[in-house]
Scaffold this active site. Sequence first.
Site, mmCIF file in Angstrom:
data_model
loop_
_atom_site.group_PDB
_atom_site.id
_atom_site.type_symbol
_atom_site.label_atom_id
_atom_site.label_comp_id
_atom_site.label_asym_id
_atom_site.label_seq_id
_atom_site.Cartn_x
_atom_site.Cartn_y
_atom_site.Cartn_z
ATOM 1 N N CYS A 1 6.256 3.404 -1.197
ATOM 2 C CA CYS A 1 5.792 2.682 -2.391
ATOM 3 C C CYS A 1 4.646 1.726 -2.044
ATOM 4 C CB CYS A 1 6.981 1.931 -2.996
ATOM 5 S SG CYS A 1 6.549 0.761 -4.289
ATOM 6 N N CYS B 1 4.982 -1.813 -3.364
ATOM 7 C CA CYS B 1 5.979 -2.529 -2.562
ATOM 8 C C CYS B 1 5.334 -3.125 -1.322
ATOM 9 C CB CYS B 1 7.117 -1.586 -2.145
ATOM 10 S SG CYS B 1 8.039 -0.877 -3.522
#
Length: 135
Positions: free
Chosen positions: A59, A62
């Site tokens: 991600c 993230c």
Amino acid sequence: MNRDNDIDEIRKKKIKELKEKLEKESMSEGKPIKVTDENFESVINENKMVVIDAWADWCNPCKKLEPVIEELAEEYKGEIVFGKLNVDENGGVARKYGIMSIPTLLFFENGELVNRTVGALPKQQLQNVIEKVTA
């Protein structure tokens, strides 16, 4: 044979104690701790205020949020525990809290979910959420 089992049990217990000790030390050092399905309940219930960062290796948002979480953990050291929960490795918590998009931040006070954010929000916006939750 029984003695080997006893030794294995003692070894497992000591390893668990050491892991818990390291987690507690990192909390006091102002660093995010690793949260798993196994230790999740104890982390949110043994600390007054906890922010869980639900993330995954693949991600990109993230990864952008990671340094912000580290900065916040340092700034709120002693007040708020920040935890990192890899949703790919810990699906139980993700399912329980309906995490469908990451990064998701879960805000707990006294073991109760009090807020959540979704997306890689800027630091100032996260500080505003923290201030509202802790007010």
